[in-house]
Design an enzyme around this catalytic site. Sequence first.
Site, PDB file in Angstrom:
ATOM      1  N   GLY A 172       1.416   4.200   8.619  1.00  0.00           N
ATOM      2  CA  GLY A 172       1.259   5.486   9.299  1.00  0.00           C
ATOM      3  C   GLY A 172       0.803   5.220  10.718  1.00  0.00           C
ATOM      4  O   GLY A 172       1.018   4.133  11.248  1.00  0.00           O
ATOM      5  N   GLY A 192       0.829  -1.199   0.000  1.00  0.00           N
ATOM      6  CA  GLY A 192       0.000   0.000   0.000  1.00  0.00           C
ATOM      7  C   GLY A 192       0.860   1.244   0.000  1.00  0.00           C
ATOM      8  O   GLY A 192       2.013   1.216  -0.448  1.00  0.00           O
ATOM      9  N   CYS A 220       2.080   4.843  16.076  1.00  0.00           N
ATOM     10  CA  CYS A 220       3.104   3.948  16.638  1.00  0.00           C
ATOM     11  C   CYS A 220       4.268   3.648  15.703  1.00  0.00           C
ATOM     12  O   CYS A 220       5.414   3.965  16.020  1.00  0.00           O
ATOM     13  CB  CYS A 220       2.465   2.640  17.068  1.00  0.00           C
TER      14      CYS A 220
HETATM   15  C1  UDX Z   1       0.395  -0.848  15.728  1.00  0.00           C
HETATM   16  C2  UDX Z   1       0.716  -2.265  16.224  1.00  0.00           C
HETATM   17  O1  UDX Z   1       0.032  -3.216  15.419  1.00  0.00           O
HETATM   18  C3  UDX Z   1       0.368  -2.416  17.672  1.00  0.00           C
HETATM   19  O2  UDX Z   1       0.720  -3.710  18.139  1.00  0.00           O
HETATM   20  C4  UDX Z   1       1.138  -1.343  18.440  1.00  0.00           C
HETATM   21  O3  UDX Z   1       1.027  -1.431  19.800  1.00  0.00           O
HETATM   22  C5  UDX Z   1       0.743   0.039  17.936  1.00  0.00           C
HETATM   23  O4  UDX Z   1       1.032   0.099  16.551  1.00  0.00           O
HETATM   24  P1  UDX Z   1      -1.738   0.494  14.864  1.00  0.00           P
HETATM   25  O5  UDX Z   1      -0.817   1.646  14.669  1.00  0.00           O
HETATM   26  O6  UDX Z   1      -3.046   0.747  15.518  1.00  0.00           O
HETATM   27  O7  UDX Z   1      -1.021  -0.653  15.736  1.00  0.00           O
HETATM   28  O8  UDX Z   1      -2.054  -0.098  13.435  1.00  0.00           O
HETATM   29  P2  UDX Z   1      -1.757  -1.404  12.548  1.00  0.00           P
HETATM   30  O9  UDX Z   1      -3.027  -2.091  12.293  1.00  0.00           O
HETATM   31  O10 UDX Z   1      -0.647  -2.196  13.092  1.00  0.00           O
HETATM   32  O11 UDX Z   1      -1.311  -0.697  11.170  1.00  0.00           O
HETATM   33  C6  UDX Z   1      -0.239   0.238  11.117  1.00  0.00           C
HETATM   34  C7  UDX Z   1      -0.044   0.778   9.732  1.00  0.00           C
HETATM   35  O12 UDX Z   1       0.490  -0.210   8.865  1.00  0.00           O
HETATM   36  C8  UDX Z   1      -1.309   1.287   9.027  1.00  0.00           C
HETATM   37  O13 UDX Z   1      -1.008   2.494   8.366  1.00  0.00           O
HETATM   38  C9  UDX Z   1      -1.652   0.183   8.050  1.00  0.00           C
HETATM   39  O14 UDX Z   1      -2.356   0.647   6.930  1.00  0.00           O
HETATM   40  C10 UDX Z   1      -0.262  -0.299   7.663  1.00  0.00           C
HETATM   41  N1  UDX Z   1      -0.235  -1.689   7.200  1.00  0.00           N
HETATM   42  C11 UDX Z   1      -0.520  -2.712   8.055  1.00  0.00           C
HETATM   43  C12 UDX Z   1       0.110  -1.971   5.877  1.00  0.00           C
HETATM   44  O15 UDX Z   1       0.384  -1.055   5.084  1.00  0.00           O
HETATM   45  N2  UDX Z   1       0.182  -3.269   5.471  1.00  0.00           N
HETATM   46  C13 UDX Z   1      -0.085  -4.313   6.304  1.00  0.00           C
HETATM   47  O16 UDX Z   1       0.010  -5.466   5.860  1.00  0.00           O
HETATM   48  C14 UDX Z   1      -0.459  -4.025   7.634  1.00  0.00           C
END
Ligand code: UDX
Length: 432
Positions: free
Chosen positions: A260, A256, A263
């Site tokens: 973002g 993608g 975290c």
């Molecule tokens: C993350 C961690 O998963 C969590 O364990 C930690 O404590 C905090 O950070 P979060 O930031 O809520 O959680 O979102 P997450 O669902 O992990 O996705 C993070 C980012 O990665 C998003 O922008 C998402 O779009 C992107 N992502 C995720 C991808 O681009 N591809 C993927 O396969 C998975």
Amino acid sequence: MNICVIGSGYVGLVTGTCFAEFGLNVVCMDKDEDRITQLNEGNIPIYEPGLEELLKRSLREGRLTFTTDLKAGIQQSLVIFIAVGTPSNAEGDVDLEAIKEVAASIGQNMNDYKVIVTKSTVPVGTGQMVENIIKENQSEAHSFDLISNPEFLREGSAIEDFMRPNRVVLGSRSEQALAIVKDLYRPLYLLETPFVITNIETAELIKYASNAFLATKISFINEIANLCELVDGDVHQVARAMGLDNRIGPKFLHPGPGFGGSCFPKDTHGFAHLARSKGYNLKIVDAVIAVNKNQRERMVDKIEEAAGNLVGCDIAFLGLTFKPNTDDIREAPAIFIIQKLIEKGAKVKAFDPAGMPSARQVIPEVEYADDAYGAVQGCDLLVIATEWNQFRNLDWGRIQKLLNKRVVVDLRNIYDPSRMRELGFAYTSVGR
Ligand code: UDX
């Protein structure tokens, strides 16, 4: 048992509410009076599915209270969770001011033995710093123990992540404190949740290493996607086949516009910065950060290529948050991409189910629509930037009538390229 949670932001609210759901008496504190007044009325300042119902129930049943009175909260509780914010600057240096302030207050107000638990993501060595600050601020000597208990909560599924975690990490030197905190998590024993017991420094490191590894998976698959575009490969087939290898696993291999949120960007920078401060370069983490930055820029190029000319081009944007099921636009790729497109002369009309109130503050130049079709109306090009469920089944017949040109750039790969071409769209996605 009485516990208190200092900091009623995202992590503090989820932690406090879920412990109250486990049957404990929880007092959540914050110095923001407005926020506490709202919370006592059951109004939550964040968007998190399921949180409001749980919070209201525990409030009603008296297990959960909110206060600005730090002293009372500390004195009536055996266990004190620190869940205040730890923002970082551009270099990745983590700002520990809020943690220091809380540690000093705990020292000043302590009236008995306490277990102090750090939930906030903090650089290795912070536990020791908290211990020193508490000792320096104690007016009378009371014993206390420290535990590092990092959170692994995903926005949008934080309740589930708290109630059914993959693991609970507890770092401490004290058997007594570990027994007390393990007892708080007792409902998880039924689910046979693994507990990882370490020293404080290791627990602090586990959080950073986990987030950095997940971010690595994302940057890795994004690079493969970019390569797929050059060799006529399909990144989803690559990711699926890779993920079928148990050693790799299928998750976090979705390509993608880059990661973002609050975290991954902060923690990867914080981790690299921490290592550098110890004289070590985490080269992989540095590369993950660079690839993620580059990925956003590539998305701007992709949209520019699809548009032909960005000057005066009207672009419809669906999705502003960094991922679905949150109202959080922090470090959201969509925001960066829109800013770049506007700089290059485009006009943007956007819709997001939850992110528009915050987006209006950051990108007021954008026109905001009431729904997806309102955003598309009269535009030349449609960009899908966040995979909200409501964007997964758009009425393409209607969109054809509303959009000036049949051009779609799908940054989350939620549609099937051949189907979109059959429908008559010039369709671009990532790595296919
Ligand atoms: C993350 C961690 O998963 C969590 O364990 C930690 O404590 C905090 O950070 P979060 O930031 O809520 O959680 O979102 P997450 O669902 O992990 O996705 C993070 C980012 O990665 C998003 O922008 C998402 O779009 C992107 N992502 C995720 C991808 O681009 N591809 C993927 O396969 C998975």
